[in-house]
Design a protein around this motif. Structure first.
Motif, PDB file in Angstrom:
ATOM      1  N   PRO A 231       0.774  -1.247  -0.013  1.00  7.86           N
ATOM      2  CA  PRO A 231      -0.117  -0.090   0.003  1.00  7.86           C
ATOM      3  C   PRO A 231       0.888   1.400  -0.047  1.00  7.86           C
ATOM      4  CG  PRO A 231      -0.756  -1.629   1.292  1.00  7.86           C
ATOM      5  CD  PRO A 231       0.455  -2.176   1.112  1.00  7.86           C
ATOM      6  N   VAL A 232       1.813   1.282   0.852  1.00 12.40           N
ATOM      7  CA  VAL A 232       3.099   2.397   0.434  1.00 12.40           C
ATOM      8  C   VAL A 232       3.472   2.531  -0.840  1.00 12.40           C
ATOM      9  CG1 VAL A 232       5.051   3.198   1.510  1.00 12.40           C
ATOM     10  CG2 VAL A 232       3.540   1.764   2.884  1.00 12.40           C
ATOM     11  N   LEU A 233       3.931   1.546  -1.590  1.00 11.44           N
ATOM     12  CA  LEU A 233       4.301   1.537  -2.727  1.00 11.44           C
ATOM     13  C   LEU A 233       3.101   2.217  -3.647  1.00 11.44           C
ATOM     14  CD1 LEU A 233       6.378   0.593  -5.153  1.00 11.44           C
ATOM     15  CD2 LEU A 233       4.904  -1.374  -5.259  1.00 11.44           C
ATOM     16  N   ARG A 234       1.946   1.686  -3.475  1.00 12.88           N
ATOM     17  CA  ARG A 234       0.918   2.232  -4.497  1.00 12.88           C
ATOM     18  C   ARG A 234       0.446   3.621  -3.983  1.00 12.88           C
ATOM     19  NH1 ARG A 234      -2.890  -1.773  -7.125  1.00 12.88           N
ATOM     20  NH2 ARG A 234      -1.532  -3.526  -7.537  1.00 12.88           N
ATOM     21  N   SER A 235       0.578   4.133  -2.930  1.00 14.41           N
ATOM     22  CA  SER A 235       0.150   5.295  -2.458  1.00 14.41           C
ATOM     23  C   SER A 235       1.200   6.342  -3.119  1.00 14.41           C
ATOM     24  CB  SER A 235       0.461   5.698  -0.999  1.00 14.41           C
ATOM     25  OG  SER A 235       1.672   5.764  -0.595  1.00 14.41           O
ATOM     26  N   PHE A 236       2.345   6.025  -3.748  1.00 20.54           N
ATOM     27  CA  PHE A 236       3.449   6.710  -4.432  1.00 20.54           C
ATOM     28  C   PHE A 236       3.073   6.764  -5.976  1.00 20.54           C
ATOM     29  CE2 PHE A 236       5.814   6.980  -0.671  1.00 20.54           C
ATOM     30  CZ  PHE A 236       6.707   8.121  -0.743  1.00 20.54           C
ATOM     31  N   GLY A 237       2.038   5.973  -6.309  1.00 21.24           N
ATOM     32  CA  GLY A 237       1.700   6.048  -7.571  1.00 21.24           C
ATOM     33  C   GLY A 237       2.434   4.811  -8.471  1.00 21.24           C
ATOM     34  N   ALA A 238       3.062   4.035  -8.023  1.00 19.81           N
ATOM     35  CA  ALA A 238       3.736   2.894  -8.631  1.00 19.81           C
ATOM     36  C   ALA A 238       2.613   1.334  -8.311  1.00 19.81           C
ATOM     37  CB  ALA A 238       4.834   2.658  -8.254  1.00 19.81           C
TER      38      ALA A 238
END
Length: 454
Positions: A231-238
């Motif tokens: 979820p951290v990764l996706r919160s950065f748009g990746a």
């Protein structure tokens, strides 16, 4: 294999709407369910004599957790009391080892009657032909008791792979008492998060060394760590893996946004020092204990962590709050479904199905949810007042930002891919850069994608 996807927004909207107008519907539903409980006391095991001894083996990740394992056993004991001929035996396997154990038992043709399963792994299990089609076994009318998108998320080609017991979206759990003391509010962005973590990291006993930290990071290289970083990764748009405009699997792990996410995550420990020492050895039990004992103020986890923390420190009741995972570009959350599959090789399919219906009847589903933290998956329980409490409200809100697990059959391996990446930077003697780590991660991801196409 393709699976129809339905937006998670419908679940969040239904939950939110029900919370606003919560009434005695839950109690009524539970009472009605109790009245109907007698229906589970009839014959089991394919119409066999109900007095014939039946032993049900269940491989459960919940049995390795507190207080979830104890509550699950209580429910099983209540079922056995209603069915004196049935004996339920649990195999407690940690979630981090569950997928490997399923593969080993499947290869040896020694599968239990039921086993813990998730959307992230169900394609693997389906490919091994070890799951029974629960759509037929449980019945279409029974499945109408669940949110439609929950059933969709647990199915492949219209075949229900596991009965969705709980939903555990990832969110931020924080100690409201520690936040209030410092005049802090729930962080909305990662900048807010860092500022709060720095203010909450301090020396409280005057020995010149920090003994309280802002963030209990789970830094182990396993499923526990991987699911919390995604979820951290996706919160950065990746995204770790996704389909492009042409319907082909691709990865963003070598993108600038992915590198920024990894660098920020590692910097929380290496640069800003807001994470307790020994991060690469800190798993879920250790991180939850840090929050329970006041050693750390924040934790990214599912709502099951609430029960784990409170079981260690009951005095924190009412002092644990939740909020969506902070954002760089957007908020993000895993859907976090977990439930039980029935083994295709089980000789007690109808008996285990009967028990699973008992496990998820309204009374028992609410008992487990209130006692452990995960959100219930049945429509009738949406009006439970407990879902509007500060400890659960953030998880309900997080469902608005939940993403469906990619349907690539090797998805469970992506947890190790990202875990290897962050451990590469977190290791005390590491000279690896975020660029190096993500290039390696992308190479591993592309190997899996290439195999998927064959």
């Amino acid at each position: 294999m393709k699976m129809k996807r339905v937006s998670v927004m419908s679940l969040a909207v239904v939950l939110s709407a029900s919370i606003v107008g919560c009434s005695s519907n839950t109690d009524k539903a539970a009472n009605t369910d109790n009245a109907a409980k007698g229906a589970t006391t009839g014959q089991v095991s394919g119409g066999a004599d109900k007095n014939k001894p039946v032993t049900l083996t269940i491989m459960s990740a919940t049995q390795t957790e507190k207080p979830g394992g104890d509550i699950e056993k209580e429910i099983a004991e209540a079922y056995m009391k209603l069915h004196p001929n049935v004996k339920i035996e649990f195999m407690g396997i940690p979630m981090n080892d569950m997928y490997k154990k399923i593969s080993v038992l499947a290869a040896a043709d020694q599968m239990p009657d039921a086993f813990t399963n998730t959307p992230e792994y169900m394609y693997n299990a389906y490919g091994m032909n070890v799951t029974e089609d629960l759509t037929k076994l449980l019945g279409a009318d029974y499945l109408k008791e669940f949110y439609p998108n929950v059933i969709e998320e647990s199915s492949i080609d219209g075949k229900l792979q596991f009965i969705p017991w709980t939903s555990t979206p990832q969110a931020l759990i924080y100690r409201a008492d520690m936040f209030d003391k410092e005049g802090l509010k729930a962080p909305e962005t990662w900048d807010d998060f860092l500022a709060a973590a720095q203010k909450l990291t301090k020396d409280t006993n005057g020995d010149g060394k920090p003994d309280q930290w802002g963030f209990a990071m789970i830094g182990t290289r396993n499923t526990s760590g991987g699911t919390r970083f995604l979820p951290v990764l996706r919160s950065f748009g990746a995204e770790e893996v996704r389909k492009d405009a042409n319907g082909k699997w691709v990865t963003d792990l070598d993108s600038a946004k992915a590198k920024d996410a990894l660098q920020f995550y590692a910097d929380l420990n290496n640069k800003y020092k807001v994470v307790p020492t020994g991060v690469t050895e800190t798993g879920f039990p250790e991180a939850a204990s840090m929050v329970a004992t006041g050693k750390a103020a924040m934790l990214i986890s599912g709502p099951n962590a609430l029960g784990t923390i409170l079981s260690q420190n009951p005095e924190l009741k009412g002092k644990l709050y939740s909020a969506p995972v902070p954002m760089k570009e957007k908020h993000s959350a895993t859907f976090g479904l977990l439930g039980y599959s029935v083994s295709a090789s089980s000789k007690n399919k109808e008996a285990i199905a009967d028990y699973l219906k008992f496990l998820l009847n309204n009374e028992n589903a609410l008992k487990f949810a209130d006692g452990t933290g995960p959100l219930p998956t049945k429509v009738a329980l949406a009006s439970s007042p407990s879902l509007s409490a500060p400890d659960k409200a953030g998880f309900v809100k997080a469902l608005q930002y939940a993403y469906h697990a990619p349907t690539i059959s090797t998805y469970s391996q992506f947890y190790d891919i990202v875990a290897e990446a962050y451990q590469g930077l977190l290791a005390s003697n590491s000279k690896m850069t975020a660029d190096d780590a993500m290039k390696k991660a992308a190479a591993r991801a592309n190997e899996l994608i290439a195999k998927e196409g064959k």
